[in-house]
Every structure is written in structure tokens, then in C-alpha cells.
Design a protein around this motif. Sequence first.
Motif, PDB file in Angstrom:
ATOM      1  N   SER A   1       0.878  -1.364   0.109  1.00  0.00           N
ATOM      2  CA  SER A   1      -0.030  -0.037   0.122  1.00  0.00           C
ATOM      3  C   SER A   1       0.690   1.206  -0.111  1.00  0.00           C
ATOM      4  O   SER A   1       1.957   1.192   0.347  1.00  0.00           O
ATOM      5  CB  SER A   1      -0.913   0.038   1.197  1.00  0.00           C
ATOM      6  N   PRO A   2       0.545   2.255  -0.435  1.00  0.00           N
ATOM      7  CA  PRO A   2       1.089   3.675  -0.452  1.00  0.00           C
ATOM      8  C   PRO A   2       1.746   3.886   0.918  1.00  0.00           C
ATOM      9  O   PRO A   2       3.065   4.161   1.000  1.00  0.00           O
ATOM     10  CB  PRO A   2       0.438   4.754  -0.994  1.00  0.00           C
ATOM     11  N   LEU A   3       0.949   3.721   1.943  1.00  0.00           N
ATOM     12  CA  LEU A   3       1.572   3.874   3.365  1.00  0.00           C
ATOM     13  C   LEU A   3       2.436   2.865   3.762  1.00  0.00           C
ATOM     14  O   LEU A   3       3.596   3.562   4.308  1.00  0.00           O
ATOM     15  CB  LEU A   3       0.079   3.821   4.210  1.00  0.00           C
ATOM     16  N   LYS A   4       2.394   1.746   3.696  1.00  0.00           N
ATOM     17  CA  LYS A   4       3.353   0.665   3.757  1.00  0.00           C
ATOM     18  C   LYS A   4       4.638   1.086   3.082  1.00  0.00           C
ATOM     19  O   LYS A   4       5.738   0.959   3.581  1.00  0.00           O
ATOM     20  CB  LYS A   4       2.823  -0.824   3.458  1.00  0.00           C
ATOM     21  N   PHE A   5       4.517   1.590   1.960  1.00  0.00           N
ATOM     22  CA  PHE A   5       5.754   1.889   1.185  1.00  0.00           C
ATOM     23  C   PHE A   5       6.432   3.066   1.702  1.00  0.00           C
ATOM     24  O   PHE A   5       7.727   2.742   1.648  1.00  0.00           O
ATOM     25  CB  PHE A   5       5.301   2.127  -0.207  1.00  0.00           C
ATOM     26  N   ARG A   6       5.746   3.857   2.109  1.00  0.00           N
ATOM     27  CA  ARG A   6       6.320   5.215   2.819  1.00  0.00           C
ATOM     28  C   ARG A   6       6.705   4.849   4.097  1.00  0.00           C
ATOM     29  O   ARG A   6       8.023   5.369   4.363  1.00  0.00           O
ATOM     30  CB  ARG A   6       5.442   6.298   3.065  1.00  0.00           C
ATOM     31  N   MET A   7       6.070   3.782   4.919  1.00  0.00           N
ATOM     32  CA  MET A   7       6.690   3.536   6.198  1.00  0.00           C
ATOM     33  C   MET A   7       7.916   2.679   6.013  1.00  0.00           C
ATOM     34  O   MET A   7       8.981   2.866   6.985  1.00  0.00           O
ATOM     35  CB  MET A   7       5.828   2.620   7.072  1.00  0.00           C
ATOM     36  N   ARG A   8       8.092   1.872   5.142  1.00  0.00           N
ATOM     37  CA  ARG A   8       9.229   0.976   4.801  1.00  0.00           C
ATOM     38  C   ARG A   8      10.290   1.908   4.581  1.00  0.00           C
ATOM     39  O   ARG A   8      11.461   1.741   5.000  1.00  0.00           O
ATOM     40  CB  ARG A   8       8.986   0.168   3.442  1.00  0.00           C
ATOM     41  N   LYS A   9      10.158   2.959   3.715  1.00  0.00           N
ATOM     42  CA  LYS A   9      11.229   3.757   3.546  1.00  0.00           C
ATOM     43  C   LYS A   9      11.693   4.588   4.728  1.00  0.00           C
ATOM     44  O   LYS A   9      12.864   4.843   4.901  1.00  0.00           O
ATOM     45  CB  LYS A   9      10.835   5.082   2.530  1.00  0.00           C
TER      46      LYS A   9
END
Length: 97
Positions: A76-84
Motif C-alpha cells: 500500500s502507499p502507506l506501507k511503502f512510505r513507512m518501509r522507507k
Amino acid sequence: MQFYADQLHISTTYLSRIVKDLTGHTVCFHVSELLCADARKLLECTDMDIKEIADYLGFSDQSVFGKFFIRKTGLSPLKFRMRKETKPQKEKTEIQT
């Protein structure tokens, strides 16, 4: 696509066929790849809300953007951002050990 076909003085059908023959992928595939790359960059390099990114990229709403992003990246966009955001901490841990 009409813009590019007009600039080349060819039909959109012919442009689609040429792109598919040369690359093995459709114009739609290439557009979605570029759109996903833009989304990843905005998620990584800005503090824009996900809704703002969805609007900026021309999605009808955040839900449609989320489904598109999950289909392209698996996250998800949120998980992608949090991963970063958590990645540098992981690298620091690895360096200390």
C-alpha cells in the motif's frame, strides 16, 4: 496518446501497434509504469498526504490510487512510505553489529 500520435502524424492505432511491436508492452503498460515511478518518488521524497498524491497524479480518489499502487508494487502507499522511513534504522543496526 492522441497528442503523440498527432505530433508524429500517425493514428493512435498505428502508434499503439508500433510501441507494442518494439517494446513488447502496450502504451497503457508504459504509462502505468511511469505513473507508478512518479508515485514512488512522491511517497519517498515529499511529505504530501497520500490523498494529495492521488489527486496530483489524476486518480479519481485515494482508494483507486491505493489499489493501483498495490497492484504495481505489492505494498500500500502507506506501507511503502513507512518501509522507507524504517530502512535507515535497520541499516544503522546492521552497521553496529
